[in-house]
Design an enzyme around this catalytic site. Structure first.
Site, PDB file in Angstrom:
ATOM      1  N   HIS A   1      -2.126  -4.154   4.969  1.00 49.76           N
ATOM      2  CA  HIS A   1      -2.005  -3.535   6.403  1.00 49.76           C
ATOM      3  C   HIS A   1      -3.387  -3.410   7.056  1.00 49.76           C
ATOM      4  O   HIS A   1      -4.398  -2.991   6.214  1.00 49.76           O
ATOM      5  CB  HIS A   1      -1.005  -2.350   6.521  1.00 49.76           C
ATOM      6  CG  HIS A   1      -1.641  -1.170   5.767  1.00 49.76           C
ATOM      7  ND1 HIS A   1      -2.382  -0.375   6.625  1.00 49.76           N
ATOM      8  CD2 HIS A   1      -2.050  -0.725   4.651  1.00 49.76           C
ATOM      9  CE1 HIS A   1      -2.680   0.705   5.865  1.00 49.76           C
ATOM     10  NE2 HIS A   1      -2.377   0.436   4.556  1.00 49.76           N
TER      11      HIS A   1
ATOM     12  N   ASP B   1       0.368   3.783   1.797  1.00 45.89           N
ATOM     13  CA  ASP B   1       0.426   4.032   3.038  1.00 45.89           C
ATOM     14  C   ASP B   1       1.755   4.540   3.588  1.00 45.89           C
ATOM     15  O   ASP B   1       2.663   3.827   3.484  1.00 45.89           O
ATOM     16  CB  ASP B   1      -0.254   3.252   3.808  1.00 45.89           C
ATOM     17  CG  ASP B   1      -0.636   4.026   5.314  1.00 45.89           C
ATOM     18  OD1 ASP B   1       0.201   4.247   6.037  1.00 45.89           O
ATOM     19  OD2 ASP B   1      -1.716   4.093   5.577  1.00 45.89           O
TER      20      ASP B   1
ATOM     21  N   ARG C   1       3.054   5.015   6.335  1.00 44.61           N
ATOM     22  CA  ARG C   1       3.196   4.033   7.421  1.00 44.61           C
ATOM     23  C   ARG C   1       3.870   2.897   7.368  1.00 44.61           C
ATOM     24  O   ARG C   1       4.256   2.057   8.212  1.00 44.61           O
ATOM     25  CB  ARG C   1       2.400   3.950   8.689  1.00 44.61           C
ATOM     26  CG  ARG C   1       1.924   5.354   8.858  1.00 44.61           C
ATOM     27  CD  ARG C   1       0.365   5.529   9.615  1.00 44.61           C
ATOM     28  NE  ARG C   1      -0.663   5.029   8.602  1.00 44.61           N
ATOM     29  CZ  ARG C   1      -1.983   4.870   9.042  1.00 44.61           C
ATOM     30  NH1 ARG C   1      -2.261   5.137  10.400  1.00 44.61           N
ATOM     31  NH2 ARG C   1      -2.794   4.540   8.153  1.00 44.61           N
TER      32      ARG C   1
ATOM     33  N   CYS D   1      -6.354  -0.348   6.538  1.00 50.09           N
ATOM     34  CA  CYS D   1      -6.024   0.523   5.399  1.00 50.09           C
ATOM     35  C   CYS D   1      -7.222   1.378   5.023  1.00 50.09           C
ATOM     36  O   CYS D   1      -8.210   1.105   4.812  1.00 50.09           O
ATOM     37  CB  CYS D   1      -6.064  -0.712   4.439  1.00 50.09           C
ATOM     38  SG  CYS D   1      -5.390   0.386   2.577  1.00 50.09           S
TER      39      CYS D   1
ATOM     40  N   CYS E   1       0.734  -1.371   0.131  1.00 50.39           N
ATOM     41  CA  CYS E   1      -0.159  -0.094   0.018  1.00 50.39           C
ATOM     42  C   CYS E   1       0.856   1.224  -0.127  1.00 50.39           C
ATOM     43  O   CYS E   1       1.961   1.272   0.727  1.00 50.39           O
ATOM     44  CB  CYS E   1      -0.976   0.162   1.197  1.00 50.39           C
ATOM     45  SG  CYS E   1      -2.091   1.358   1.262  1.00 50.39           S
TER      46      CYS E   1
HETATM   47 CO    CO Z   1      -3.457   1.280   3.033  1.00 46.33          CO
END
Ligand code: CO
Length: 201
Positions: free
Chosen positions: A98, A44, A46, A101, A42
Protein backbone atom coordinates in the site's frame (compact mmCIF):
# COMPACT_ATOMS: atom_id res chain seq x y z
CA UNK A 1 -7.83 -4.24 33.89
CA UNK A 2 -9.65 -2.76 30.95
CA UNK A 3 -11.96 -5.16 29.21
CA UNK A 4 -12.68 -6.07 25.61
CA UNK A 5 -16.40 -5.64 26.15
CA UNK A 6 -16.80 -3.48 23.05
CA UNK A 7 -15.24 -6.18 20.90
CA UNK A 8 -17.38 -8.97 22.35
CA UNK A 9 -20.47 -6.82 21.85
CA UNK A 10 -19.46 -6.08 18.26
CA UNK A 11 -18.82 -9.75 17.64
CA UNK A 12 -22.27 -10.74 18.89
CA UNK A 13 -23.94 -8.14 16.64
CA UNK A 14 -21.91 -9.31 13.64
CA UNK A 15 -22.60 -12.99 14.26
CA UNK A 16 -26.33 -12.32 14.67
CA UNK A 17 -26.41 -10.31 11.43
CA UNK A 18 -24.62 -13.03 9.48
CA UNK A 19 -26.95 -15.73 10.85
CA UNK A 20 -29.98 -13.62 10.04
CA UNK A 21 -28.91 -13.38 6.39
CA UNK A 22 -27.82 -17.00 6.14
CA UNK A 23 -28.70 -19.32 9.03
CA UNK A 24 -26.37 -22.02 7.62
CA UNK A 25 -23.36 -19.72 7.14
CA UNK A 26 -21.32 -20.80 10.17
CA UNK A 27 -22.29 -24.46 10.10
CA UNK A 28 -21.30 -24.69 6.43
CA UNK A 29 -18.05 -22.80 6.95
CA UNK A 30 -17.05 -24.78 10.03
CA UNK A 31 -16.86 -27.97 7.95
CA UNK A 32 -14.07 -26.78 5.63
CA UNK A 33 -12.32 -23.84 4.02
CA UNK A 34 -11.78 -23.66 0.27
CA UNK A 35 -10.30 -20.23 -0.38
CA UNK A 36 -9.09 -19.53 -3.92
CA UNK A 37 -6.71 -16.79 -2.84
CA UNK A 38 -3.71 -16.35 -0.61
CA UNK A 39 -3.15 -12.74 0.43
CA UNK A 40 0.24 -11.55 1.63
CA UNK A 41 -0.26 -8.01 2.83
CA UNK A 42 0.92 -5.38 5.28
CA UNK A 43 -0.13 -5.55 8.94
CA UNK A 44 -1.36 -1.96 8.64
CA UNK A 45 -4.81 -1.76 10.26
CA UNK A 46 -6.12 0.18 7.27
CA UNK A 47 -5.59 -2.65 4.81
CA UNK A 48 -7.79 -5.58 5.92
CA UNK A 49 -7.86 -8.08 3.05
CA UNK A 50 -11.34 -9.55 3.41
CA UNK A 51 -13.01 -6.16 3.81
CA UNK A 52 -11.31 -4.23 1.02
CA UNK A 53 -12.03 -7.09 -1.40
CA UNK A 54 -15.65 -7.22 -0.24
CA UNK A 55 -15.24 -10.93 0.46
CA UNK A 56 -16.59 -13.16 3.23
CA UNK A 57 -14.92 -15.33 5.86
CA UNK A 58 -13.71 -18.44 4.06
CA UNK A 59 -12.84 -16.64 0.83
CA UNK A 60 -9.22 -15.70 1.38
CA UNK A 61 -6.26 -17.18 3.26
CA UNK A 62 -4.22 -14.38 4.79
CA UNK A 63 -0.68 -13.69 5.90
CA UNK A 64 0.24 -10.19 7.01
CA UNK A 65 3.45 -8.68 8.31
CA UNK A 66 5.14 -5.29 8.36
CA UNK A 67 5.56 -4.11 4.77
CA UNK A 68 4.10 -7.27 3.15
CA UNK A 69 7.32 -9.22 2.77
CA UNK A 70 7.70 -12.81 1.58
CA UNK A 71 11.21 -13.63 2.75
CA UNK A 72 12.97 -16.95 2.29
CA UNK A 73 14.08 -16.79 5.92
CA UNK A 74 10.58 -16.30 7.37
CA UNK A 75 9.20 -19.68 8.42
CA UNK A 76 5.82 -18.23 9.17
CA UNK A 77 5.34 -16.87 5.65
CA UNK A 78 6.91 -19.97 4.07
CA UNK A 79 4.57 -22.24 6.03
CA UNK A 80 1.56 -20.18 5.01
CA UNK A 81 2.59 -20.43 1.35
CA UNK A 82 3.16 -24.17 1.63
CA UNK A 83 -0.20 -24.81 3.27
CA UNK A 84 -2.05 -22.53 0.87
CA UNK A 85 -0.50 -24.10 -2.24
CA UNK A 86 -0.23 -27.77 -1.24
CA UNK A 87 -3.24 -28.28 1.02
CA UNK A 88 -5.73 -25.58 0.05
CA UNK A 89 -4.66 -25.48 -3.60
CA UNK A 90 -5.27 -21.75 -3.91
CA UNK A 91 -5.32 -20.52 -7.49
CA UNK A 92 -3.89 -17.09 -6.78
CA UNK A 93 -1.21 -15.69 -4.50
CA UNK A 94 -1.62 -11.95 -4.11
CA UNK A 95 1.13 -9.76 -2.71
CA UNK A 96 -0.49 -6.48 -1.83
CA UNK A 97 1.42 -3.41 -0.73
CA UNK A 98 0.00 0.00 0.00
CA UNK A 99 1.11 3.53 -0.70
CA UNK A 100 2.47 5.44 2.27
CA UNK A 101 3.56 2.21 3.99
CA UNK A 102 5.19 3.05 7.34
CA UNK A 103 7.49 0.04 7.09
CA UNK A 104 8.76 1.10 3.68
CA UNK A 105 9.22 4.67 4.93
CA UNK A 106 11.13 3.45 8.00
CA UNK A 107 13.43 1.39 5.78
CA UNK A 108 14.48 4.60 4.03
CA UNK A 109 15.61 6.24 7.26
CA UNK A 110 18.34 5.60 9.80
CA UNK A 111 16.27 5.55 13.00
CA UNK A 112 17.08 2.82 15.50
CA UNK A 113 13.87 0.78 15.60
CA UNK A 114 15.43 -2.30 17.20
CA UNK A 115 14.33 -5.62 15.75
CA UNK A 116 12.25 -3.86 13.10
CA UNK A 117 15.46 -2.60 11.48
CA UNK A 118 16.41 -6.22 10.82
CA UNK A 119 12.98 -7.02 9.44
CA UNK A 120 13.19 -4.04 7.07
CA UNK A 121 16.71 -4.85 5.88
CA UNK A 122 15.36 -6.55 2.78
CA UNK A 123 13.61 -3.37 1.67
CA UNK A 124 16.89 -1.49 1.97
CA UNK A 125 18.26 -4.05 -0.49
CA UNK A 126 15.32 -3.45 -2.83
CA UNK A 127 16.14 0.24 -2.59
CA UNK A 128 19.76 -0.44 -3.50
CA UNK A 129 18.73 -2.57 -6.52
CA UNK A 130 16.66 0.32 -7.83
CA UNK A 131 18.83 3.21 -6.60
CA UNK A 132 19.12 4.83 -10.00
CA UNK A 133 15.39 5.07 -10.58
CA UNK A 134 14.60 6.06 -6.99
CA UNK A 135 17.32 8.72 -6.86
CA UNK A 136 15.82 10.34 -9.94
CA UNK A 137 12.58 11.00 -8.03
CA UNK A 138 12.84 14.29 -6.17
CA UNK A 139 9.50 14.30 -4.34
CA UNK A 140 9.88 12.31 -1.10
CA UNK A 141 6.32 10.94 -1.01
CA UNK A 142 6.58 9.88 -4.64
CA UNK A 143 9.85 8.13 -3.86
CA UNK A 144 8.25 6.30 -0.90
CA UNK A 145 5.34 5.23 -3.08
CA UNK A 146 7.57 3.96 -5.88
CA UNK A 147 9.56 1.93 -3.35
CA UNK A 148 6.23 0.56 -2.05
CA UNK A 149 5.56 -0.68 -5.60
CA UNK A 150 9.08 -2.04 -6.14
CA UNK A 151 8.91 -3.87 -2.82
CA UNK A 152 5.75 -5.67 -4.01
CA UNK A 153 7.45 -6.65 -7.27
CA UNK A 154 10.44 -8.08 -5.37
CA UNK A 155 8.17 -10.11 -3.10
CA UNK A 156 6.38 -11.51 -6.16
CA UNK A 157 9.79 -12.61 -7.45
CA UNK A 158 10.65 -14.18 -4.10
CA UNK A 159 7.43 -16.18 -4.18
CA UNK A 160 8.05 -17.31 -7.75
CA UNK A 161 11.42 -18.68 -6.63
CA UNK A 162 9.86 -20.54 -3.71
CA UNK A 163 10.30 -24.30 -4.17
CA UNK A 164 6.68 -25.04 -3.22
CA UNK A 165 5.49 -22.69 -5.95
CA UNK A 166 8.04 -24.04 -8.43
CA UNK A 167 6.94 -27.61 -7.72
CA UNK A 168 3.28 -26.68 -8.10
CA UNK A 169 4.01 -25.27 -11.54
CA UNK A 170 6.09 -28.31 -12.51
CA UNK A 171 3.18 -30.58 -11.62
CA UNK A 172 0.80 -28.48 -13.71
CA UNK A 173 -1.10 -26.94 -10.80
CA UNK A 174 -2.99 -23.81 -11.74
CA UNK A 175 -1.39 -21.01 -9.72
CA UNK A 176 -0.79 -17.35 -10.50
CA UNK A 177 1.26 -14.92 -8.41
CA UNK A 178 0.12 -11.29 -8.56
CA UNK A 179 1.46 -7.94 -7.34
CA UNK A 180 -1.08 -5.31 -6.26
CA UNK A 181 -0.94 -1.99 -4.49
CA UNK A 182 -3.65 -0.33 -2.45
CA UNK A 183 -4.31 3.37 -2.05
CA UNK A 184 -5.27 4.42 1.47
CA UNK A 185 -6.51 7.71 -0.02
CA UNK A 186 -9.36 6.26 -2.06
CA UNK A 187 -9.58 2.55 -1.18
CA UNK A 188 -8.71 1.45 -4.70
CA UNK A 189 -6.47 -1.48 -5.62
CA UNK A 190 -4.12 -1.27 -8.58
CA UNK A 191 -2.68 -4.23 -10.47
CA UNK A 192 1.07 -3.74 -10.91
CA UNK A 193 0.84 -6.13 -13.89
CA UNK A 194 3.64 -8.41 -12.85
CA UNK A 195 1.55 -11.59 -12.70
CA UNK A 196 3.38 -14.87 -13.19
CA UNK A 197 1.64 -18.20 -13.78
CA UNK A 198 4.47 -20.64 -14.41
CA UNK A 199 4.31 -20.34 -18.20
CA UNK A 200 5.95 -16.90 -18.14
CA UNK A 201 8.28 -17.21 -15.15
CO1 CO B 1 2.39 -0.89 5.49
Amino acid sequence: MTSLKKLFDNNKVWSDNVKEKDPEFFSNLSKQQTPEYLWIGCSDSRVPATQILNLQPGDIFVHRNIANQALHSDFSCLSVIQYAVEALKVKHIIVCGHYGCGGVMASMGDDDLGLINHWLQNIKTVQRFHAEELNSITDHQEKVNRLCELNVVEQVRNICNNSVVQNAWKSGQQLTVHGLIYSLADGILKDLEVSVDGSNQ
